[in-house]
Design a protein around this motif. Structure first.
Motif, PDB file in Angstrom:
ATOM      1  N   LYS A 292      32.498  14.241 -22.106  1.00  0.00           N
ATOM      2  CA  LYS A 292      32.383  15.583 -21.540  1.00  0.00           C
ATOM      3  C   LYS A 292      31.296  16.342 -22.309  1.00  0.00           C
ATOM      4  O   LYS A 292      31.273  16.324 -23.544  1.00  0.00           O
ATOM      5  N   TYR A 293      30.439  17.030 -21.593  1.00  0.00           N
ATOM      6  CA  TYR A 293      29.379  17.786 -22.259  1.00  0.00           C
ATOM      7  C   TYR A 293      28.965  18.938 -21.352  1.00  0.00           C
ATOM      8  O   TYR A 293      29.427  19.037 -20.195  1.00  0.00           O
ATOM      9  N   SER A 294      28.114  19.820 -21.854  1.00  0.00           N
ATOM     10  CA  SER A 294      27.730  20.992 -21.064  1.00  0.00           C
ATOM     11  C   SER A 294      26.379  21.519 -21.516  1.00  0.00           C
ATOM     12  O   SER A 294      25.896  21.198 -22.612  1.00  0.00           O
ATOM     13  N   THR A 295      25.773  22.341 -20.671  1.00  0.00           N
ATOM     14  CA  THR A 295      24.536  23.038 -21.028  1.00  0.00           C
ATOM     15  C   THR A 295      24.873  24.226 -21.929  1.00  0.00           C
ATOM     16  O   THR A 295      26.041  24.578 -22.133  1.00  0.00           O
ATOM     17  N   ASP A 296      23.842  24.877 -22.441  1.00  0.00           N
ATOM     18  CA  ASP A 296      24.056  26.019 -23.325  1.00  0.00           C
ATOM     19  C   ASP A 296      24.788  27.158 -22.631  1.00  0.00           C
ATOM     20  O   ASP A 296      25.495  27.946 -23.285  1.00  0.00           O
ATOM     21  N   ASP A 297      24.634  27.271 -21.314  1.00  0.00           N
ATOM     22  CA  ASP A 297      25.316  28.352 -20.600  1.00  0.00           C
ATOM     23  C   ASP A 297      26.681  27.933 -20.060  1.00  0.00           C
ATOM     24  O   ASP A 297      27.289  28.642 -19.250  1.00  0.00           O
ATOM     25  N   GLY A 298      27.171  26.762 -20.504  1.00  0.00           N
ATOM     26  CA  GLY A 298      28.529  26.354 -20.190  1.00  0.00           C
ATOM     27  C   GLY A 298      28.705  25.544 -18.928  1.00  0.00           C
ATOM     28  O   GLY A 298      29.846  25.266 -18.525  1.00  0.00           O
ATOM     29  N   GLY A 303      29.702  12.349 -18.287  1.00  0.00           N
ATOM     30  CA  GLY A 303      28.914  11.117 -18.255  1.00  0.00           C
ATOM     31  C   GLY A 303      29.709   9.963 -18.837  1.00  0.00           C
ATOM     32  O   GLY A 303      30.863  10.123 -19.263  1.00  0.00           O
ATOM     33  N   TYR A 304      29.071   8.797 -18.860  1.00  0.00           N
ATOM     34  CA  TYR A 304      29.729   7.589 -19.360  1.00  0.00           C
ATOM     35  C   TYR A 304      28.767   6.860 -20.279  1.00  0.00           C
ATOM     36  O   TYR A 304      27.616   6.607 -19.926  1.00  0.00           O
ATOM     37  N   VAL A 305      29.260   6.521 -21.488  1.00  0.00           N
ATOM     38  CA  VAL A 305      28.422   5.890 -22.485  1.00  0.00           C
ATOM     39  C   VAL A 305      28.868   4.446 -22.692  1.00  0.00           C
ATOM     40  O   VAL A 305      30.067   4.139 -22.683  1.00  0.00           O
ATOM     41  N   ALA A 306      27.898   3.560 -22.851  1.00  0.00           N
ATOM     42  CA  ALA A 306      28.148   2.167 -23.215  1.00  0.00           C
ATOM     43  C   ALA A 306      27.452   1.917 -24.544  1.00  0.00           C
ATOM     44  O   ALA A 306      26.265   2.242 -24.709  1.00  0.00           O
ATOM     45  N   VAL A 307      28.181   1.371 -25.498  1.00  0.00           N
ATOM     46  CA  VAL A 307      27.670   1.141 -26.846  1.00  0.00           C
ATOM     47  C   VAL A 307      27.600  -0.361 -27.088  1.00  0.00           C
ATOM     48  O   VAL A 307      28.540  -1.088 -26.758  1.00  0.00           O
ATOM     49  N   ASP A 352      25.184  12.994 -15.602  1.00  0.00           N
ATOM     50  CA  ASP A 352      25.439  13.608 -14.300  1.00  0.00           C
ATOM     51  C   ASP A 352      24.814  14.992 -14.279  1.00  0.00           C
ATOM     52  O   ASP A 352      25.276  15.895 -14.976  1.00  0.00           O
ATOM     53  N   VAL A 353      23.741  15.157 -13.503  1.00  0.00           N
ATOM     54  CA  VAL A 353      23.119  16.481 -13.424  1.00  0.00           C
ATOM     55  C   VAL A 353      23.704  17.336 -12.303  1.00  0.00           C
ATOM     56  O   VAL A 353      23.365  18.510 -12.182  1.00  0.00           O
ATOM     57  N   PHE A 354      24.605  16.758 -11.487  1.00  0.00           N
ATOM     58  CA  PHE A 354      25.233  17.542 -10.418  1.00  0.00           C
ATOM     59  C   PHE A 354      26.313  18.466 -10.962  1.00  0.00           C
ATOM     60  O   PHE A 354      26.546  19.552 -10.423  1.00  0.00           O
ATOM     61  N   GLY A 355      27.009  18.041 -12.025  1.00  0.00           N
ATOM     62  CA  GLY A 355      28.035  18.873 -12.639  1.00  0.00           C
ATOM     63  C   GLY A 355      29.431  18.570 -12.140  1.00  0.00           C
ATOM     64  O   GLY A 355      29.629  18.036 -11.043  1.00  0.00           O
ATOM     65  N   ASP A 356      30.430  18.933 -12.971  1.00  0.00           N
ATOM     66  CA  ASP A 356      31.824  18.666 -12.617  1.00  0.00           C
ATOM     67  C   ASP A 356      32.243  19.359 -11.331  1.00  0.00           C
ATOM     68  O   ASP A 356      33.069  18.844 -10.571  1.00  0.00           O
ATOM     69  N   LEU A 383      16.075  24.244 -14.251  1.00  0.00           N
ATOM     70  CA  LEU A 383      17.516  23.994 -14.186  1.00  0.00           C
ATOM     71  C   LEU A 383      17.805  22.522 -14.411  1.00  0.00           C
ATOM     72  O   LEU A 383      18.700  22.155 -15.193  1.00  0.00           O
ATOM     73  N   ALA A 384      17.045  21.641 -13.735  1.00  0.00           N
ATOM     74  CA  ALA A 384      17.239  20.207 -13.925  1.00  0.00           C
ATOM     75  C   ALA A 384      16.944  19.803 -15.362  1.00  0.00           C
ATOM     76  O   ALA A 384      17.688  19.025 -15.971  1.00  0.00           O
ATOM     77  N   ASN A 385      15.869  20.351 -15.931  1.00  0.00           N
ATOM     78  CA  ASN A 385      15.515  20.009 -17.308  1.00  0.00           C
ATOM     79  C   ASN A 385      16.608  20.418 -18.291  1.00  0.00           C
ATOM     80  O   ASN A 385      16.894  19.703 -19.262  1.00  0.00           O
ATOM     81  N   ALA A 386      17.226  21.568 -18.064  1.00  0.00           N
ATOM     82  CA  ALA A 386      18.305  22.015 -18.948  1.00  0.00           C
ATOM     83  C   ALA A 386      19.458  21.025 -18.928  1.00  0.00           C
ATOM     84  O   ALA A 386      20.067  20.734 -19.970  1.00  0.00           O
ATOM     85  N   ARG A 387      19.764  20.489 -17.772  1.00  0.00           N
ATOM     86  CA  ARG A 387      20.866  19.532 -17.667  1.00  0.00           C
ATOM     87  C   ARG A 387      20.489  18.170 -18.264  1.00  0.00           C
ATOM     88  O   ARG A 387      21.329  17.495 -18.864  1.00  0.00           O
ATOM     89  N   VAL A 388      19.228  17.780 -18.115  1.00  0.00           N
ATOM     90  CA  VAL A 388      18.777  16.544 -18.756  1.00  0.00           C
ATOM     91  C   VAL A 388      18.809  16.702 -20.272  1.00  0.00           C
ATOM     92  O   VAL A 388      19.265  15.800 -20.997  1.00  0.00           O
ATOM     93  N   ASN A 389      18.353  17.827 -20.773  1.00  0.00           N
ATOM     94  CA  ASN A 389      18.384  18.047 -22.223  1.00  0.00           C
ATOM     95  C   ASN A 389      19.806  18.082 -22.761  1.00  0.00           C
ATOM     96  O   ASN A 389      20.068  17.644 -23.891  1.00  0.00           O
ATOM     97  N   ALA A 390      20.730  18.596 -21.960  1.00  0.00           N
ATOM     98  CA  ALA A 390      22.136  18.574 -22.376  1.00  0.00           C
ATOM     99  C   ALA A 390      22.637  17.142 -22.505  1.00  0.00           C
ATOM    100  O   ALA A 390      23.411  16.821 -23.424  1.00  0.00           O
ATOM    101  N   ALA A 391      22.206  16.258 -21.589  1.00  0.00           N
ATOM    102  CA  ALA A 391      22.586  14.852 -21.681  1.00  0.00           C
ATOM    103  C   ALA A 391      21.985  14.206 -22.927  1.00  0.00           C
ATOM    104  O   ALA A 391      22.638  13.407 -23.616  1.00  0.00           O
ATOM    105  N   ILE A 392      20.727  14.534 -23.227  1.00  0.00           N
ATOM    106  CA  ILE A 392      20.091  13.996 -24.427  1.00  0.00           C
ATOM    107  C   ILE A 392      20.821  14.467 -25.675  1.00  0.00           C
ATOM    108  O   ILE A 392      21.079  13.681 -26.608  1.00  0.00           O
ATOM    109  N   ASP A 393      21.189  15.750 -25.718  1.00  0.00           N
ATOM    110  CA  ASP A 393      21.947  16.257 -26.859  1.00  0.00           C
ATOM    111  C   ASP A 393      23.307  15.579 -26.964  1.00  0.00           C
ATOM    112  O   ASP A 393      23.791  15.288 -28.066  1.00  0.00           O
ATOM    113  N   ALA A 394      23.933  15.324 -25.805  1.00  0.00           N
ATOM    114  CA  ALA A 394      25.256  14.693 -25.814  1.00  0.00           C
ATOM    115  C   ALA A 394      25.188  13.297 -26.414  1.00  0.00           C
ATOM    116  O   ALA A 394      26.054  12.914 -27.220  1.00  0.00           O
TER     117      ALA A 394
END
Length: 601
Positions: A292-298, A303-307, A352-356, A383-394
């Motif tokens: 679970k993750y979010s952008t700065d504005d909430g 997403g799903y991670v494979a390690v 997921d850039v579409f959001g919950d 807007l799309a970039n903010a969500r991509v950056n949130a995924a990178i931070d996650a």
């Protein structure tokens, strides 16, 4: 991977063991005396005849460089290789002056029947050789030889299985408009983005010509390299190596040594979509973890991670995957791709850039899905970039996973392919590499802002994005000062990597996946970089690593003189004295091993 050893045995079983001999032969059509070199793999027998390669060299004629290249192909591929003559004894086998080279190149480029006769003469030599499987012969041409090989293919000749042209002077190819004949050989064009003889317009035109003739083709183009990038004054160590990697995979398929086969798997006793790969859908595939993750504005996303299993303690490179027009789940397409990337040693995050809450839309309703996608990839790039950056931070902050924050790349499919391109062109700096699969370029891409800070790899279907879209994208990438590479595949439509889709194409899927593996490796080990200045703007891009040895200074300089008025435009070929042989390690072929494809001789 389990298939690695098998692939190695296909591509380099006879490394270092070629026997090279001189060959004197004649053109059966005009009686010309010709000279070449023949390289034979060690251990070749009449009981196991090998495929063969005919090398057509540059405008300098057959010399030590072609001899060394013949030896290289034989060592690396276990092929019989002939460095064949184009010029006869009256031409002078190795013209030295600029004027003589211009005249001879013009003579053979403008007369496809004459150059065909030279190819037929080489074919006759190989057909008489009991070590050669004459049903599996390919032409490899450099510069002048590349255009002559293409002219041969366009002439409707069926004697050749494949033609590959390295910086082949596409502007000078004679299409034979009066006789539109089917092209039987598979065609590979490898082109430099700065090559005036392979202009973007000529690439688009040759696509149209090949399509008109029902050809099977692949066109791959590399930024910032000029004519002769694989063999000549314009030699580029990295692209020279990279282009030959592309060639080896291409010719192995053309010779029937590599087959792309999708398994029909079952999970927990239930049949699943017929093209989905068994190895990654099996119960013992790399497990996924919900994040679970979010952008700065909430704005909330999942997403799903494979390690990677048994991963080292040190920081790991990571790949963030941006979805197509569906939301990722633990079994959705992007999540499966994440497990495949984890098998390659990367932390992989299906974002997921579409959001919950799906942005307040009903995404099962295409009348709502389409505008929402357009908002993210066209109307509101920020807007799309903010969500991509949130995924990178996650992915940087996943509990218990040590991700290297300086080694994160983006990949995207369809809608996601456009999103990651826009991320790069809009000046974002969170990713070290960008990979777009069938990105859907018809709606255009974001204009460049503050340069492009990451190398870009674009994989496109020849029946998906129009040539004009690729031309536009090439211009955008050039204006951003990045390193880029793109490949186009004939007869391939949108969604060509998605196993359950009618447009799925296993050849384009495998080749594009292989290209991505090499690209990611080069990005993460610092071989492929885009430098930035203190202000963050992109500087002139540079390769960070070396492939191959030194390139000698040429003994010919100066720009091309105008071509004769009554002949096709001919620009100068690089001096034959500058050609450098590249020693290929068999290790590169490990990238051809994919967990979900069966490769067989």
């Amino acid at each position: 991977m389990k298939l690695a050893a098998a692939i190695l045995s296909i591509l380099a079983p006879g490394a270092g063991a070629a026997t090279v001999t001189e060959v004197a032969y004649a053109d059966g059509n005009d009686g010309s005396s010709l000279f070449g070199y023949l390289a034979t793999p060690d251990g070749a027998t009449e009981d196991d005849p090998r495929p063969a390669i005919i090398i057509l060299g540059d405008w300098g004629g057959v010399d030590e460089s072609e001899k060394e290249r013949a030896e290289m192909f034989t060592n690396d591929g276990n092929y019989v290789t002939m460095a064949a003559a184009v010029y006869n004894s009256e031409d002078g086998p190795n013209p030295e002056s600029f004027e003589d080279r211009i005249a001879l190149a013009t003579k053979y480029r403008s007369d496809p029947e004459l150059s065909k006769s030279r190819v037929d003469a080489a074919l006759a030599v190989l057909r008489e050789n009991p070590l050669v499987d004459s049903s599996r012969v390919a032409i490899v041409g450099y510069c002048l030889g590349g255009s002559l090989g293409l002219n041969y293919a366009l002439g409707g000749h069926e004697e050749i299985a494949a033609v590959a042209a390295f910086h082949g002077g596409i502007n000078t190819v004679v299409a034979g408009d009066n006789d539109v004949l089917p092209v039987a050989p598979k065609v590979l064009l490898l082109s430099g983005g700065e090559d005036s003889q392979d202009s973007t317009a000529s690439i688009i035109k040759i696509e149209d010509i090949l399509n008109e003739r029902n050809a099977t083709w692949q066109i791959t183009r590399y930024s910032d390299v000029d004519h002769g990038f694989a063999l000549g004054e314009g030699y580029d160590p990295y692209v020279g190596h990279r282009s030959h990697q592309n060639f080896y995979g291409f010719v192995a398929e053309a010779f029937g040594e590599t087959a792309f086969v999708a398994d029909a798997p079952a999970v927990a006793g239930e049949s699943v979509l017929p093209n989905w790969p068994t190895s990654v859908l099996s119960p013992d595939r790399t497990p996924l973890r919900e994040v679970k993750y979010s952008t700065d504005d909430g704005f909330a996303m999942t997403g799903y991670v494979a390690v990677p299993e048994n991963a080292p303690d040190g920081p790991l490179p990571a790949v963030v995957i941006i979805q197509d027009n569906t939301k990722p789940t633990s079994t959705e397409y992007e999540s499966v791709r994440a497990t495949m990337l984890a098998d390659l040693g990367y932390v992989a995050f299906a974002a997921d850039v579409f959001g919950d809450d799906d942005g307040g839309h009903d995404l099962t309703d295409r009348s709502q899905l389409g505008p929402y996608m357009a908002e993210l990839r066209v109307d509101d790039i920020d807007l799309a970039n903010a969500r991509v950056n949130a995924a990178i931070d996650a992915v940087k902050n996943i509990e218990g996973v040590n991700v290297d924050p300086d080694r994160i790349a983006l990949t995207g499919y369809c809608f996601g392919g456009t999103v990651v391109i826009n991320y790069a062109t809009s000046g974002q700096t969170g990713a070290k590499g960008i990979v777009s699969f069938h990105g859907g370029l018809s709606q255009g891409v974001a204009p460049v802002e503050d340069g492009i800070h990451a190398p870009m790899l674009i994989q496109s279907g020849g029946d998906d994005d129009a040539g004009s879209h690729i031309e536009d994208l090439e211009g955008v990438m050039n204006s951003g000062g990045t390193k880029w590479e793109y490949s186009r595949y004939s007869g391939v439509e949108h969604v060509f990597t998605v196993w359950d889709h009618p447009h799925y194409n296993p050849t384009a899927d495998v080749r594009s996946w292989e290209d991505m593996q090499t690209f990611l490796s080069d990005v993460f080990d610092g071989t492929l970089v885009v430098e930035t200045d203190d202000s963050g703007a992109a500087e002139e891009p540079a390769w960070g690593g070396e492939w191959g040895g030194e390139v000698q200074d040429g003994d010919m300089a100066g720009e091309a003189e105008p071509a004769p008025v009554d002949s096709p435009e001919v620009d100068p070929e690089p001096s034959s004295t500058t050609k450098t042989s590249i020693e290929f390690s068999a290790a590169f072929s490990v990238i051809l091993a994919l967990a979900y494809h069966t490769r067989a001789l």
